[in-house]
Design an enzyme around this catalytic site. Structure first.
Site, short mmCIF file in Angstrom:
data_model
loop_
_atom_site.label_atom_id
_atom_site.label_comp_id
_atom_site.label_asym_id
_atom_site.label_seq_id
_atom_site.Cartn_x
_atom_site.Cartn_y
_atom_site.Cartn_z
N PRO A 15 -1.38 6.06 27.73
CA PRO A 15 -0.10 5.70 28.34
C PRO A 15 0.58 6.91 28.97
O PRO A 15 0.64 7.97 28.37
CB PRO A 15 0.71 5.15 27.16
N GLU A 16 1.08 6.74 30.19
CA GLU A 16 1.74 7.84 30.89
C GLU A 16 3.26 7.65 30.81
O GLU A 16 3.75 6.70 30.20
CB GLU A 16 1.24 7.92 32.32
N HIS A 53 -5.37 -2.41 12.49
CA HIS A 53 -4.85 -1.30 13.30
C HIS A 53 -3.32 -1.31 13.42
O HIS A 53 -2.77 -0.51 14.18
CB HIS A 53 -5.46 -1.27 14.70
N ARG A 94 -7.23 3.74 17.81
CA ARG A 94 -7.92 5.03 17.77
C ARG A 94 -7.21 6.06 16.89
O ARG A 94 -7.78 7.12 16.61
CB ARG A 94 -8.07 5.58 19.19
N ARG A 154 -1.29 31.19 42.37
CA ARG A 154 -2.13 30.37 41.51
C ARG A 154 -3.34 29.87 42.28
O ARG A 154 -3.22 29.24 43.33
CB ARG A 154 -1.34 29.18 40.97
#
Length: 270
Positions: free
Chosen positions: A2-3, A91, A110, A151
Site C-alpha cells: 500500500p502506498e 490472518h 504476510r 547526484r
C-alpha cells in the site's frame, strides 16, 4: 505494498469511527509482525480515549490520551471496522475494541506490518528522519532541484527516497515521471530546475487524484471501509510494459531501477 494514497484512504475511512471513542480492550492473536507487538499494548491502550487519527508518510498514528499507536500496513496489511465479537478469520491478528460496539481489526497475511507504541511518535526512530509530506507546503520542485545537484543516481529512485520526500512509491513515481515527460533512467543531477518544478506539481496532482479515487487497488488493498480504490483504472504506465502508450502509441518499455520494475515511454519521456 500500500502506498501513501492507500494509507490516507484508510485513515479517512477509520478516523470518524475512532476519534472521540474509548478503547475497552485490545485483543492480540498474533504478536509476531515485522516487529513484535508490545506485550503491554492492552494495558497501555485500554481505557484511553482516541483523540486523533493522523498519518506520517505511510505510518498511521492513532493518538490516544497517553501515547500513540504507530501502525504500518506492510506488504499486505489492512484495517477495517467490524462488530465487536465477530469471530476472527485467518490472518486477522488484532482487534482494538471500542465503546461504540465496533472493533478496529488488523488483517495481515504476510505479517510485514507493524503496531508499535510511542509516547513521542514523531521522534520515533522510524519517523524522525523522514522528509516532508508531498502534499504539504514544505515540498516543491526547488527542494528536488537543490537536493539532486551532484547526484548520479536515476531520478526515479531519487524521488522515492523518503529523506527527499515521503510517500512517493513505485506506482506514483512512475505516473508522475510520465506526466512530467521525464525518463526515469535520467541522472537526478542532470535535470533542470524547470523540469523539477513540473515534476513536483505532477507528484502533488497525481497523489491528490489517487486519494480522491480511494487509492489504487493492487492485490490485497482495501480501504478502511472495506471498499477498494479505483485509481488503477487511470494508470498510464505502471504495470503496462510492452503495451501501447495511451498518448503517442509507442510501445512502453520496462527496465529495473533500484530493484523495482519501471515502465516508461521512449517517445514521451526524455
Amino acid at each position: 505494498m500500500p502506498e501513501l494514497p492507500e494509507v490516507e484512504t484508510t485513515r479517512r475511512g477509520i478516523a470518524p469511527h475512532l476519534e472521540g471513542h474509548r478503547v475497552t480492550r485490545v485483543i492480540v492473536r498474533e504478536r509476531r509482525l515485522r516487529w513484535p507487538i508490545p506485550e503491554d499494548l492492552d494495558v497501555r491502550l485500554s481505557g484511553q480515549r482516541i483523540l486523533r487519527v493522523g498519518r506520517r508518510a505511510k505510518y498511521l498514528l492513532i493518538e490516544a490520551e497517553c501515547g500513540t499507536l504507530i501502525g504500518h500496513l506492510g506488504m499486505s496489511g489492512s484495517l477495517r471496522l467490524v462488530e465487536a465479537g465477530l469471530p476472527a478469520e485467518k490472518h486477522e491478528h488484532v482487534d482494538i475494541v471500542l465503546d461504540s460496539g465496533l472493533a478496529l481489526r488488523y488483517h495481515d497475511p504476510r505479517r510485514f506490518g507493524a503496531l508499535l507504541w510511542s509516547a513521542a511518535p514523531l521522534e520515533h526512530e522510524l519517523l524522525r528522519k523522514l522528509g516532508p509530506e508531498p502534499l504539504g507546503d514544505d515540498f516543491d520542485g526547488e527542494r528536488l532541484y537543490q537536493l539532486s545537484r551532484g547526484r548520479s543516481m536515476a531520478v526515479k529512485p531519487f524521488i522515492m527516497d523518503n529523506a527527499v520526500v515521503v510517500g512517493v512509491g513505485n506506482i506514483y513515481a512512475s505516473e508522475a515521471l510520465f506526466a512530467a515527460g521525464i525518463d526515469p533512467r535520467r541522472e537526478a543531477g542532470s535535470i533542470s530546475r524547470a523540469r523539477y518544478l513540473r515534476l513536483a506539481e505532477e507528484i502533488k496532482r497525481i497523489l491528490a487524484a489517487a486519494i480522491d479515487c480511494g487509492g489504487t487497488t493492487l492485490r490485497d488493498f482495501v480501504g478502511g471501509d472495506g471498499k477498494p480504490g479505483y485509481f488503477q483504472q487511470t494508470l498510464l504506465v505502471y504495470g503496462r510494459g510492452g503495451e501501447f502508450c495511451k498518448v503517442c502509441g509507442s510501445t512502453l518499455r520496462e527496465v529495473k531501477l533500484g530493484q523495482r520494475a519501471s515502465v516508461y515511454c521512449p517517445r514521451c519521456q526524455r
